[in-house]
Design a protein around this motif. Structure first.
Motif, mmCIF file in Angstrom:
data_model
loop_
_atom_site.group_PDB
_atom_site.id
_atom_site.type_symbol
_atom_site.label_atom_id
_atom_site.label_comp_id
_atom_site.label_asym_id
_atom_site.label_seq_id
_atom_site.Cartn_x
_atom_site.Cartn_y
_atom_site.Cartn_z
ATOM 1 N N ASP A 229 -0.701 -10.340 -3.633
ATOM 2 C CA ASP A 229 -0.649 -9.703 -2.914
ATOM 3 C C ASP A 229 -0.893 -8.182 -2.816
ATOM 4 O OD1 ASP A 229 0.996 -10.720 -0.888
ATOM 5 O OD2 ASP A 229 2.910 -10.620 -1.725
ATOM 6 N N LEU A 230 -0.741 -8.261 -4.431
ATOM 7 C CA LEU A 230 -1.322 -7.045 -5.118
ATOM 8 C C LEU A 230 -2.872 -6.869 -5.241
ATOM 9 C CD1 LEU A 230 -1.195 -4.199 -6.525
ATOM 10 C CD2 LEU A 230 -1.145 -5.383 -8.917
ATOM 11 N N PHE A 231 -4.078 -8.362 -5.256
ATOM 12 C CA PHE A 231 -5.013 -8.342 -4.898
ATOM 13 C C PHE A 231 -5.183 -7.855 -3.519
ATOM 14 C CE2 PHE A 231 -9.110 -10.251 -3.750
ATOM 15 C CZ PHE A 231 -10.093 -9.302 -4.718
ATOM 16 N N TRP A 232 -4.469 -8.182 -2.831
ATOM 17 C CA TRP A 232 -4.469 -7.281 -1.296
ATOM 18 C C TRP A 232 -4.226 -5.881 -1.554
ATOM 19 C CZ3 TRP A 232 -1.626 -5.252 1.971
ATOM 20 C CH2 TRP A 232 -1.474 -5.332 2.638
ATOM 21 N N THR A 508 2.728 -2.495 10.195
ATOM 22 C CA THR A 508 2.709 -3.764 9.944
ATOM 23 C C THR A 508 2.008 -4.357 8.194
ATOM 24 O OG1 THR A 508 2.756 -4.950 10.981
ATOM 25 C CG2 THR A 508 2.335 -6.154 9.456
ATOM 26 N N ASN A 509 1.113 -3.072 7.860
ATOM 27 C CA ASN A 509 0.084 -3.057 6.439
ATOM 28 C C ASN A 509 1.478 -2.118 5.671
ATOM 29 O OD1 ASN A 509 -1.312 -4.828 7.854
ATOM 30 N ND2 ASN A 509 -3.647 -3.439 7.865
ATOM 31 N N TYR A 510 1.065 -1.504 6.901
ATOM 32 C CA TYR A 510 2.271 0.112 5.137
ATOM 33 C C TYR A 510 3.466 -0.330 5.027
ATOM 34 C CZ TYR A 510 4.751 4.147 4.466
ATOM 35 O OH TYR A 510 5.656 4.785 3.794
ATOM 36 N N LYS A 511 3.944 -1.423 5.850
ATOM 37 C CA LYS A 511 4.909 -2.070 5.636
ATOM 38 C C LYS A 511 4.682 -2.902 4.602
ATOM 39 C CE LYS A 511 9.668 -4.046 7.195
ATOM 40 N NZ LYS A 511 10.301 -4.321 7.661
ATOM 41 N N ARG A 512 3.780 -3.889 4.912
ATOM 42 C CA ARG A 512 3.472 -5.105 3.283
ATOM 43 C C ARG A 512 3.030 -4.113 2.230
ATOM 44 N NH1 ARG A 512 -1.531 -9.375 3.498
ATOM 45 N NH2 ARG A 512 -1.108 -10.462 0.995
ATOM 46 N N LEU A 513 2.223 -2.989 2.268
ATOM 47 C CA LEU A 513 1.872 -1.739 0.721
ATOM 48 C C LEU A 513 3.446 -1.506 0.173
ATOM 49 C CD1 LEU A 513 -0.836 -0.157 2.579
ATOM 50 C CD2 LEU A 513 -1.280 -2.115 0.429
ATOM 51 N N THR A 514 4.135 -1.015 1.421
ATOM 52 C CA THR A 514 5.644 -0.426 0.170
ATOM 53 C C THR A 514 6.114 -1.887 -0.469
ATOM 54 O OG1 THR A 514 6.900 -1.256 2.206
ATOM 55 C CG2 THR A 514 4.948 1.572 1.652
ATOM 56 N N PRO A 533 4.513 4.684 -1.366
ATOM 57 C CA PRO A 533 5.613 5.082 -1.464
ATOM 58 C C PRO A 533 6.488 3.865 -1.939
ATOM 59 C CG PRO A 533 6.329 5.667 0.320
ATOM 60 C CD PRO A 533 4.665 5.489 0.043
ATOM 61 N N THR A 534 7.143 3.968 -2.946
ATOM 62 C CA THR A 534 8.461 2.974 -2.717
ATOM 63 C C THR A 534 9.525 2.430 -1.784
ATOM 64 O OG1 THR A 534 10.059 3.306 -3.971
ATOM 65 C CG2 THR A 534 8.299 2.447 -4.799
ATOM 66 N N LEU A 535 9.582 1.478 -1.419
ATOM 67 C CA LEU A 535 10.982 1.283 -0.484
ATOM 68 C C LEU A 535 12.640 1.802 -0.598
ATOM 69 C CD1 LEU A 535 10.820 -2.722 0.389
ATOM 70 C CD2 LEU A 535 9.934 -0.892 1.778
ATOM 71 N N SER A 536 12.502 2.764 -2.475
ATOM 72 C CA SER A 536 13.369 2.935 -2.912
ATOM 73 C C SER A 536 13.608 4.621 -3.002
ATOM 74 C CB SER A 536 14.407 1.846 -3.916
ATOM 75 O OG SER A 536 12.966 1.917 -5.077
ATOM 76 N N SER A 537 12.575 4.922 -3.000
ATOM 77 C CA SER A 537 11.973 6.391 -2.905
ATOM 78 C C SER A 537 11.361 6.777 -3.970
ATOM 79 C CB SER A 537 13.678 7.265 -2.259
ATOM 80 O OG SER A 537 14.149 7.555 -3.319
ATOM 81 N N SER A 538 12.292 7.771 -4.671
ATOM 82 C CA SER A 538 12.268 8.835 -5.835
ATOM 83 C C SER A 538 11.382 8.821 -6.574
ATOM 84 C CB SER A 538 11.792 10.192 -5.575
ATOM 85 O OG SER A 538 14.047 9.808 -6.182
#
Length: 540
Positions: A229-232, A508-514, A533-538
């Motif tokens: 996942d991180l390599f992707w 889809t790719n943006y969601k996977r990146l977050t 960004p993270t899913l949890s904000s700041s």
């Protein structure tokens, strides 16, 4: 007679307060630098001391070190925010120390490979936070193995150096990446990386097989230890959101020992709109061995009137006879003849495509001095439907009304259409005819001139709305553009990220990146104005 003294309290206390605040701010900044550098020196590997690689603003070499890799003079003004420290890393342990100490002292970290981020985000911030730069230019080793058809390339190497080192070992191997030889590997590869071999072999990231990354905990990881996942994520999603990429392992591709190039010119008076319309009809359907770009700019004709010039720089992985036969069949409107064509080696074609004179020694690719250095603005778009002859004529008229306009149409199709849009974070695959690059260059320095030319670029971009992708209006991460959205990394960081994230990566790719970001960097340490960004904000 009594003497009366008049005392204006405000006129006295306000200047004094400003002096005290300024002195306090300066002292605070110095204190931060002192504590940070002490931490760096304490954590440095004794075998690789850091002391000689640290540059603070009071160091006489600081301006030259900072400016050495500023590739857009929009960000070399006196008003441009400056880092509190530059670390010219010589070893991965220097980066590891920087990450750990920056977390401890809550400093914003910038990573600069070649300095070609179009918005200067590798060495500038638009926030008011103190920041420092890890400069990667010393980490430039390139180890080529023709036997394995691979190479390990450190992030501070340039594309020109990569091409040169491959050609040293073989005249029948290459790598699909950009045409500008001074671009740094780190940002180019991590954002996707494209060039004139994309029709045959896809993007740079489609040909990366391993990587070395320093994560938020200061650990040095490879593909196996970081996970898929991180390599992707770091092969097309921008490495700076997830860590510091130290090196990539690339898969070399095969090319003929002789290739063919040309760069024919046509103007409006030579039916350019008809030629452009035909190009947009066939660009994504031409032979995979052929890369035929189309660029437009405004010139004066022999009568001193503005006209549009079209240039068609081309690379063909074959000989000139086969190329002319192919174009006579698929694109006769361009009127290419054998006399227009030049046969050469692939490494020589890199020089040709970068506008070096024929016969320039290939050692020119080792130079880190840009061929041009000025303020500029670049934007991007994707074309999914054909544009009529009348459509091109209207585009040409708009270009003439503005200043310094250049539009480059880069063909898609071929291998690009065969790869899934989910294979890498870069999603712009099947269904795209071409990518447009808008470019405006100018020579005047200063904010006033910059605002003027930035406005010209934005007006042209707005005019192109009917001709390009919609919902979202897609964009290319390597052509960084803060006009399409900025993240303040506050409570709505995820939503702010969607604005530019969907344009660069689609939903889809943006969601996977977050999701990857949230797992590997939950505190959002690695961030910039357009990071994931993270899913949890700041930032916590």
């Amino acid at each position: 007679m009594a003497i009366t003294y008049s005392f204006n309290f405000k006129s006295y206390i306000f200047p004094l307060l400003l002096v005290l605040l300024s002195t306090h701010s300066s002292a605070t900044s110095t204190s931060i630098i002192d504590r940070f550098t002490q931490c760096l020196n304490n954590r440095a590997d004794p075998s690789f001391p850091l002391s000689g690689q640290l540059y603070t603003p009071d160091n006489s070499s600081f301006p030259s070190v900072l400016q050495a890799y500023i590739r857009n003079l929009r960000f070399n003004e006196s008003t441009t925010p400056k880092p509190i420290l530059i670390i010219t890393a010589l070893h991965p342990s220097h980066i590891q120390a920087a990450v750990v100490c920056a977390k401890t002292h809550r400093l914003l970290m910038k990573t600069r490979s070649g300095g070609h981020d179009y918005e200067g985000l590798s060495y500038v911030t638009n926030s008011n936070q103190p920041f420092f730069v890890v400069d990667m230019f010393n980490l430039r080793s390139i180890n080529v193995s023709i036997e394995d058809e691979t190479a390990w390339v450190q992030a501070g190497a340039t594309l020109g150096e990569v091409y040169y080192r491959i050609a040293e070992k073989s005249n029948s191997h290459a790598f699909p990446a950009g045409v500008c030889p001074t671009v740094g590997v780190g940002g180019h590869f991590s954002g996707g990386g494209y060039g004139n071999l994309m029709g045959k072999y896809g993007l740079s990231v489609d040909n990366i097989v391993d990587a070395q990354l320093i994560d938020v905990n200061g650990k040095l990881l490879n593909r196996k230890s970081m996970g898929e996942d991180l390599f992707w994520a770091i092969t097309g999603g921008g490495g700076v959101s997830f860590g510091v990429v130290v090196a990539y392992k690339i898969k070399l591709v095969r090319v003929p020992t002789t290739v063919t190039v040309f760069n024919v010119q046509r103007t409006s008076e030579q039916n350019l709109s008809t030629i452009a319309h035909r190009w947009i009809q066939v660009a994504d359907k031409l032979d995979n061995d052929l890369f035929l770009r189309m660029t437009f700019n405004v010139i004066n004709n022999t009568n001193g009137e503005k006209t549009i010039r079209g240039l068609f720089p081309t690379l063909y992985l074959g000989n000139s006879t086969a190329l002319v036969a192919l174009l006579n069949k698929d694109f006769p409107e361009l009127g290419v003849e054998i006399s227009d064509c030049i046969e050469m080696s692939w490494i020589e074609s890199v020089l040709f495509y970068t506008n070096f004179p024929i016969g320039t020694p290939t050692t020119a690719l080792l130079s880190r001095t840009p061929q041009r250095l000025n303020p500029f603005k670049i934007k991007s778009d994707y074309v999914k439907n054909t544009i009529s002859k009348q459509g091109f004529e209207s585009i040409f008229e708009r270009m003439k009304e503005l200043e310094n306009q250049m539009l480059a149409f880069n063909p898609y199709g071929g291998r690009m259409s065969e790869i899934s849009e989910f294979a890498k974070p870069f999603p712009h695959r099947s269904g795209n005819i071409a990518k447009i690059q808008y470019e405006v260059n100018w020579d005047e320095l200063g904010v006033e001139a910059a605002n003027r030319y930035l406005n010209f670029t934005r007006v042209m971009y707005d005019y192109m709305t009917p001709f390009v992708s919609k919902n979202p209006r897609e964009a290319f991460l390597n052509y960084r553009d803060l006009d399409i959205g900025v993240n303040s990394h506050g409570k709505n960081a995820y939503g702010e990220g969607m604005v530019y994230g969907h344009k660069y990566f689609k939903e889809t790719n943006y969601k996977r990146l977050t999701m990857v970001k949230t797992r590997v960097d939950p505190s959002n340490f690695f961030r910039n104005e357009q990071s994931i960004p993270t899913l949890s904000s700041s930032w916590k």
